[in-house]
Design an enzyme around this catalytic site. Structure first.
Site, PDB file in Angstrom:
ATOM      1  N   SER A  68      15.419   7.102   3.238  1.00 35.79           N
ATOM      2  CA  SER A  68      16.439   6.247   3.851  1.00 35.79           C
ATOM      3  C   SER A  68      15.982   4.800   3.808  1.00 35.79           C
ATOM      4  O   SER A  68      14.773   4.518   3.780  1.00 35.79           O
ATOM      5  CB  SER A  68      16.658   6.670   5.306  1.00 35.79           C
ATOM      6  OG  SER A  68      17.362   5.680   6.036  1.00 35.79           O
ATOM      7  N   TYR A  72      12.339   8.209  13.368  1.00 36.74           N
ATOM      8  CA  TYR A  72      13.077   8.453  12.135  1.00 36.74           C
ATOM      9  C   TYR A  72      12.576   7.545  11.016  1.00 36.74           C
ATOM     10  O   TYR A  72      12.317   8.005   9.896  1.00 36.74           O
ATOM     11  CB  TYR A  72      14.570   8.221  12.366  1.00 36.74           C
ATOM     12  CG  TYR A  72      15.404   8.377  11.114  1.00 36.74           C
ATOM     13  CD1 TYR A  72      15.624   9.639  10.560  1.00 36.74           C
ATOM     14  CD2 TYR A  72      15.966   7.274  10.491  1.00 36.74           C
ATOM     15  CE1 TYR A  72      16.387   9.786   9.413  1.00 36.74           C
ATOM     16  CE2 TYR A  72      16.730   7.413   9.339  1.00 36.74           C
ATOM     17  CZ  TYR A  72      16.939   8.678   8.807  1.00 36.74           C
ATOM     18  OH  TYR A  72      17.685   8.814   7.656  1.00 36.74           O
TER      19      TYR A  72
END
Length: 327
Positions: free
Chosen positions: A160, A186
């Protein structure tokens, strides 16, 4: 810092889809494993690979749900895989190896959504780090004999643009001493995905196994992103007032078919022959960009940054990961 992050001019764009990047590619006789291949980007990826001729094994912890999702797609089977459970990972790898099939494509795609409170696995490891990184590393290592037997294989790990927001929290990756921050957790796990790619390629390229980290952009339609809730998605500019996804690929907001394109590009494109250990964005090798603007509702920058491809950090994380997996 020496790096490989140089765009190669593929001709694809942020709006390119899986159909665009796989056009003309024949995967007949190839075998693929896609974790989380029953929903969102994983399902689009699994379908694209199968339609190009590959035999695809979808790894899912909910096999009943997965079988319903892939019903009707030829050459796709489902096997149980729970990436937060080391025993389940070993069992999946053992079953695959016992089948005697070489593995040409491994897509490490499944992810653990951020939770407001700390979630840990049975070892006490923070769940996003455990699933997004440790689980996929354990799986990849377990499937190594099948990847080597392919005589040319690719490992694609879905990362990501959040990798730009945090290096590895070297002193406390599992949030034991520091306060838990789901967004930081994350980001760390996504940086780990890229560093793993860098080191895996360095170690295994000589055996014909190349590695790629693929940034799909932000895909509001996936269950993973929907888990943030409609209010949060509106605040991030991902859905409109009616709850419809806002599609603007040039600003990082994509459809599932556009998001999965970069994953499928990494898994199949001959344009990447001889290239590996790189972060992909918009179906090309990403430029290295340490001066990206802040993430806003209007712009979601997704280029790779230096800490995510640093070769010294990649080796350090490999050793830390092996220690954590042995513990």
């Amino acid at each position: 810092m020496a790096h490989r992050q140089h765009p190669i001019g593929t001709g694809f764009t942020a709006a390119s889809t899986v159909d665009d990047v796989i056009a003309g590619i024949d995967l007949t006789g190839k075998n693929a494993v896609v974790t989380g291949g029953h929903s969102g980007l994983g399902l689009v990826t699994a379908r694209a690979l199968a339609e190009a001729g590959a035999s695809v094994t979808v790894g899912s912890r909910d096999t009943e749900r997965a079988e319903a999702a892939v019903a009707g797609i030829e050459r796709v089977e489902v096997d149980r895989l729970d990436l937060i459970d080391p025993a389940s990972i070993d069992a999946f790898a053992d079953r695959y190896l016992a089948s005697g099939r070489p593995l040409h494509i491994l897509i490490n795609n499944a992810g653990f959504p951020a939770t407001a409170e700390t979630t840990r696995d049975a070892r006490g490891y923070e769940a996003q780090f455990a699933v997004n990184h440790l689980g996929h590393v354990q799986l990849t290592l377990g499937l190594y004999p099948a990847l080597r037997a392919a005589g040319g294989a690719r490992v694609v790990t879905t990362t990501s643009g959040a990798q730009r927001l945090s290096d590895i929290l070297w002193d406390d990756p599992n949030f034991i001493a520091r306060g838990y921050d789901p967004h930081l957790a994350y980001a760390q796990s996504k940086t780990a995905n890229v560093l793993f790619t860098v080191e895996l390629d360095r170690r295994w390229a000589g055996e014909g196994i190349r590695a790629y980290a693929a940034h799909p952009g932000v895909v509001a339609a996936t269950a993973f992103n929907s888990s943030a809730g409609a209010e949060a998605q509106r605040a991030m500019g991902l859905i409109d007032e009616a709850g419809r996804p806002i599609i603007d690929p040039e600003r990082g907001k994509k459809t599932p078919e556009q998001g999965a394109a970069t994953i499928v590009f990494g898994a199949t494109s001959p344009l990447l022959d001889g290239i590996g250990g790189v972060y992909l964005n918009n179906s090309d090798v990403s430029q290295l960009n340490d001066e990206q603007p802040p993430v806003t509702v209007h712009e979601v920058s997704g280029d790779v940054v230096s800490h995510s491809v640093d070769p010294h950090s990649a080796r350090r994380l490999w050793e830390l990961t092996r220690q954590l997996l042995k513990a």
